[in-house]
Design a protein around this motif. Structure first.
Motif, PDB file in Angstrom:
ATOM      1  N   ILE A 173      52.584   6.661   6.625  1.00  0.00           N
ATOM      2  CA  ILE A 173      51.240   6.103   6.762  1.00  0.00           C
ATOM      3  C   ILE A 173      50.339   6.585   5.635  1.00  0.00           C
ATOM      4  CG2 ILE A 173      49.148   6.260   8.180  1.00  0.00           C
ATOM      5  CD1 ILE A 173      50.845   5.981  10.628  1.00  0.00           C
ATOM      6  N   TRP A 174      50.423   7.878   5.306  1.00  0.00           N
ATOM      7  CA  TRP A 174      49.574   8.447   4.256  1.00  0.00           C
ATOM      8  C   TRP A 174      49.820   7.755   2.914  1.00  0.00           C
ATOM      9  CZ3 TRP A 174      50.414  11.146  -0.335  1.00  0.00           C
ATOM     10  CH2 TRP A 174      49.300  11.822  -0.859  1.00  0.00           C
ATOM     11  N   MET A 175      51.078   7.552   2.556  1.00  0.00           N
ATOM     12  CA  MET A 175      51.403   6.933   1.270  1.00  0.00           C
ATOM     13  C   MET A 175      50.858   5.517   1.185  1.00  0.00           C
ATOM     14  SD  MET A 175      55.328   8.290   0.667  1.00  0.00           S
ATOM     15  CE  MET A 175      55.551   7.118  -0.673  1.00  0.00           C
ATOM     16  N   PHE A 176      51.105   4.717   2.226  1.00  0.00           N
ATOM     17  CA  PHE A 176      50.651   3.332   2.203  1.00  0.00           C
ATOM     18  C   PHE A 176      49.126   3.251   2.299  1.00  0.00           C
ATOM     19  CE2 PHE A 176      55.083   2.530   3.164  1.00  0.00           C
ATOM     20  CZ  PHE A 176      55.328   1.322   2.540  1.00  0.00           C
ATOM     21  N   TRP A 177      48.521   4.145   3.061  1.00  0.00           N
ATOM     22  CA  TRP A 177      47.067   4.129   3.222  1.00  0.00           C
ATOM     23  C   TRP A 177      46.366   4.458   1.908  1.00  0.00           C
ATOM     24  CZ3 TRP A 177      43.411   2.390   6.254  1.00  0.00           C
ATOM     25  CH2 TRP A 177      42.139   2.963   6.230  1.00  0.00           C
ATOM     26  N   VAL A 178      46.828   5.472   1.213  1.00  0.00           N
ATOM     27  CA  VAL A 178      46.209   5.874  -0.050  1.00  0.00           C
ATOM     28  C   VAL A 178      46.426   4.800  -1.117  1.00  0.00           C
ATOM     29  CG1 VAL A 178      46.254   7.575  -1.912  1.00  0.00           C
ATOM     30  CG2 VAL A 178      46.391   8.329   0.476  1.00  0.00           C
ATOM     31  N   ALA A 179      47.661   4.289  -1.217  1.00  0.00           N
ATOM     32  CA  ALA A 179      47.955   3.255  -2.214  1.00  0.00           C
ATOM     33  C   ALA A 179      47.141   1.991  -1.938  1.00  0.00           C
ATOM     34  CB  ALA A 179      49.451   2.946  -2.217  1.00  0.00           C
ATOM     35  N   ALA A 180      47.032   1.612  -0.677  1.00  0.00           N
ATOM     36  CA  ALA A 180      46.275   0.408  -0.330  1.00  0.00           C
ATOM     37  C   ALA A 180      44.784   0.593  -0.584  1.00  0.00           C
ATOM     38  CB  ALA A 180      46.521   0.056   1.133  1.00  0.00           C
ATOM     39  N   THR A 181      44.286   1.809  -0.355  1.00  0.00           N
ATOM     40  CA  THR A 181      42.882   2.082  -0.655  1.00  0.00           C
ATOM     41  C   THR A 181      42.600   1.875  -2.135  1.00  0.00           C
ATOM     42  OG1 THR A 181      42.665   3.672   1.155  1.00  0.00           O
ATOM     43  CG2 THR A 181      41.079   3.836  -0.642  1.00  0.00           C
ATOM     44  N   ALA A 182      43.483   2.400  -2.970  1.00  0.00           N
ATOM     45  CA  ALA A 182      43.322   2.217  -4.419  1.00  0.00           C
ATOM     46  C   ALA A 182      43.353   0.740  -4.784  1.00  0.00           C
ATOM     47  CB  ALA A 182      44.417   2.983  -5.155  1.00  0.00           C
ATOM     48  N   LEU A 183      44.294   0.000  -4.191  1.00  0.00           N
ATOM     49  CA  LEU A 183      44.399  -1.430  -4.483  1.00  0.00           C
ATOM     50  C   LEU A 183      43.143  -2.171  -4.053  1.00  0.00           C
ATOM     51  CD1 LEU A 183      46.101  -3.867  -5.385  1.00  0.00           C
ATOM     52  CD2 LEU A 183      47.040  -3.965  -3.057  1.00  0.00           C
ATOM     53  N   GLY A 184      42.649  -1.874  -2.846  1.00  0.00           N
ATOM     54  CA  GLY A 184      41.454  -2.551  -2.361  1.00  0.00           C
ATOM     55  C   GLY A 184      40.213  -2.190  -3.151  1.00  0.00           C
ATOM     56  N   ALA A 185      40.122  -0.926  -3.578  1.00  0.00           N
ATOM     57  CA  ALA A 185      38.955  -0.507  -4.356  1.00  0.00           C
ATOM     58  C   ALA A 185      38.940  -1.170  -5.732  1.00  0.00           C
ATOM     59  CB  ALA A 185      38.957   1.016  -4.500  1.00  0.00           C
ATOM     60  N   VAL A 186      40.117  -1.279  -6.341  1.00  0.00           N
ATOM     61  CA  VAL A 186      40.192  -1.926  -7.661  1.00  0.00           C
ATOM     62  C   VAL A 186      39.887  -3.415  -7.556  1.00  0.00           C
ATOM     63  CG1 VAL A 186      41.766  -2.553  -9.541  1.00  0.00           C
ATOM     64  CG2 VAL A 186      41.793  -0.226  -8.614  1.00  0.00           C
ATOM     65  N   ALA A 187      40.406  -4.041  -6.489  1.00  0.00           N
ATOM     66  CA  ALA A 187      40.222  -5.482  -6.322  1.00  0.00           C
ATOM     67  C   ALA A 187      39.010  -5.807  -5.463  1.00  0.00           C
ATOM     68  CB  ALA A 187      41.474  -6.086  -5.693  1.00  0.00           C
ATOM     69  N   GLY A 188      38.079  -4.872  -5.362  1.00  0.00           N
ATOM     70  CA  GLY A 188      36.928  -5.065  -4.491  1.00  0.00           C
ATOM     71  C   GLY A 188      36.098  -6.281  -4.838  1.00  0.00           C
ATOM     72  N   GLY A 189      36.059  -6.640  -6.091  1.00  0.00           N
ATOM     73  CA  GLY A 189      35.277  -7.800  -6.483  1.00  0.00           C
ATOM     74  C   GLY A 189      35.974  -9.107  -6.205  1.00  0.00           C
ATOM     75  N   VAL A 190      37.278  -9.077  -5.917  1.00  0.00           N
ATOM     76  CA  VAL A 190      38.040 -10.309  -5.681  1.00  0.00           C
ATOM     77  C   VAL A 190      37.982 -10.715  -4.212  1.00  0.00           C
ATOM     78  CG1 VAL A 190      40.309 -11.385  -5.842  1.00  0.00           C
ATOM     79  CG2 VAL A 190      39.567  -9.758  -7.596  1.00  0.00           C
ATOM     80  N   LEU A 191      38.240  -9.743  -3.293  1.00  0.00           N
ATOM     81  CA  LEU A 191      38.201 -10.028  -1.853  1.00  0.00           C
ATOM     82  C   LEU A 191      36.785  -9.809  -1.336  1.00  0.00           C
ATOM     83  CD1 LEU A 191      41.473  -8.194  -0.754  1.00  0.00           C
ATOM     84  CD2 LEU A 191      41.179 -10.621  -1.260  1.00  0.00           C
ATOM     85  N   GLU A 192      35.971 -10.834  -1.485  1.00  0.00           N
ATOM     86  CA  GLU A 192      34.577 -10.704  -1.089  1.00  0.00           C
ATOM     87  C   GLU A 192      34.422 -10.582   0.428  1.00  0.00           C
ATOM     88  OE1 GLU A 192      32.486 -13.944  -2.730  1.00  0.00           O
ATOM     89  OE2 GLU A 192      32.780 -13.332  -4.819  1.00  0.00           O
ATOM     90  N   ASP A 193      35.223 -11.320   1.186  1.00  0.00           N
ATOM     91  CA  ASP A 193      35.132 -11.268   2.642  1.00  0.00           C
ATOM     92  C   ASP A 193      36.536 -11.062   3.206  1.00  0.00           C
ATOM     93  OD1 ASP A 193      34.467 -11.385   5.267  1.00  0.00           O
ATOM     94  OD2 ASP A 193      34.001 -13.534   5.305  1.00  0.00           O
ATOM     95  N   PRO A 194      36.903  -9.829   3.620  1.00  0.00           N
ATOM     96  CA  PRO A 194      38.242  -9.568   4.144  1.00  0.00           C
ATOM     97  C   PRO A 194      38.585 -10.407   5.371  1.00  0.00           C
ATOM     98  CG  PRO A 194      37.088  -7.516   3.677  1.00  0.00           C
ATOM     99  CD  PRO A 194      36.089  -8.613   3.556  1.00  0.00           C
TER     100      PRO A 194
END
Length: 261
Positions: A173-194
């Motif tokens: 869980i920790w590995m996927f959670w941290v990696a996904a956080t990085a992905l979401g933070a980088v792509a924050g401008g793309v996914l305007e409404d989750p």
């Protein structure tokens, strides 16, 4: 015939008592009586078992990354927060309250209430973890989340004796959670409404799937019904997230009362 000529009287031995079946009186060993081993095999089993769940948690981590960027957190800050806190609900609430200046009392107080449920979750693991060393137990508990806690309790109840299961599943869980956080933070401008992509329903779907593994027939109805009724009532009566703790405590009390009877 004289007294000396009487034949000797043979004494008959007392009847033998049937052997007592002591095994029947001894309680059968339960799941917590099995040997508990903190091994690499148990860690690997926990990791592999939890990967499908961790994928769903990762999808929710993307949502957190997006919301963290919207709240003004930088990519490194969001990633460090996920790596050190590892509490999805609390982190989402924290970024929802984030502002400048940061409302420290509101953030700390709300996340504390939400995470009080970990007291109950940790207590449920005590029958097994009390036989681990302090280092093994506390290292595992750092990586405890709702999802891998549920998987671990189910595994230990089966009598597997895999003391490292929680740590292995938590690392997944920790590995996927941290990696996904990085992905979401980088792509924050793309996914305007989750919500457009259905990502906000991911965590709910995971919990519904985990509930299936905890269903034990009609005995499960009472604590679940009590938890639901109390949680709904507290949610309607009190602001904040007190309903989470109230529902858990109410279900625990219902189980204790039923056990005493």
């Amino acid at each position: 015939m004289s007294a000396d000529e009487h034949p000797p009287v043979e004494s008959t031995p007392p009847p033998e008592e049937p052997p007592v079946d002591t095994a029947r009186d001894e309680p059968e060993p339960g799941p917590t009586d099995a040997d508990l081993e903190f091994s690499l095999a148990g860690l690997r089993a926990g990791f592999v078992t939890c990967v499908p769940v961790a994928l769903g948690v990762g999808a929710y981590g993307v949502v957190f990354g997006v919301l963290a960027r919207e709240a003004g957190l930088s990519v490194p800050t969001a990633v460090v927060m996920s790596a050190t806190v590892l509490a999805g609900a609390a982190q989402l609430i924290a970024v929802g309250l984030w502002d400048w200046p940061i409302p420290v009392v509101a953030v700390v107080g709300t996340t504390l209430v939400v995470n009080l449920r970990y007291l109950l979750m940790g207590a449920s693991l005590r029958p097994w973890f009390s036989r681990l060393s302090s280092r093994q137990a506390y290292a595992s508990l750092f990586f405890m989340a709702d999802e891998n806690w549920a998987l671990t309790v189910e595994d230990l109840r089966s009598g597997s004796g895999r003391g490292a299961f929680l740590l292995g599943s938590g690392l997944a869980i920790w590995m996927f959670w941290v990696a996904a956080t990085a992905l979401g933070a980088v792509a924050g401008g793309v996914l305007e409404d989750p919500a457009t992509y259905g990502l906000k329903f991911v965590l709910t779907a995971i919990f519904l799937a985990l509930l299936v593994g905890f269903w034990e027939g009609r005995e499960t109805v009472l604590p679940w019904a009590v938890a639901a009724l109390v949680a709904v009532g507290v949610h309607a009566a009190l602001p904040g997230r007190w309903y989470i703790l109230a529902g858990g405590v109410a279900a625990s009390v219902a189980e204790v009362v039923r056990g005493v009877r």
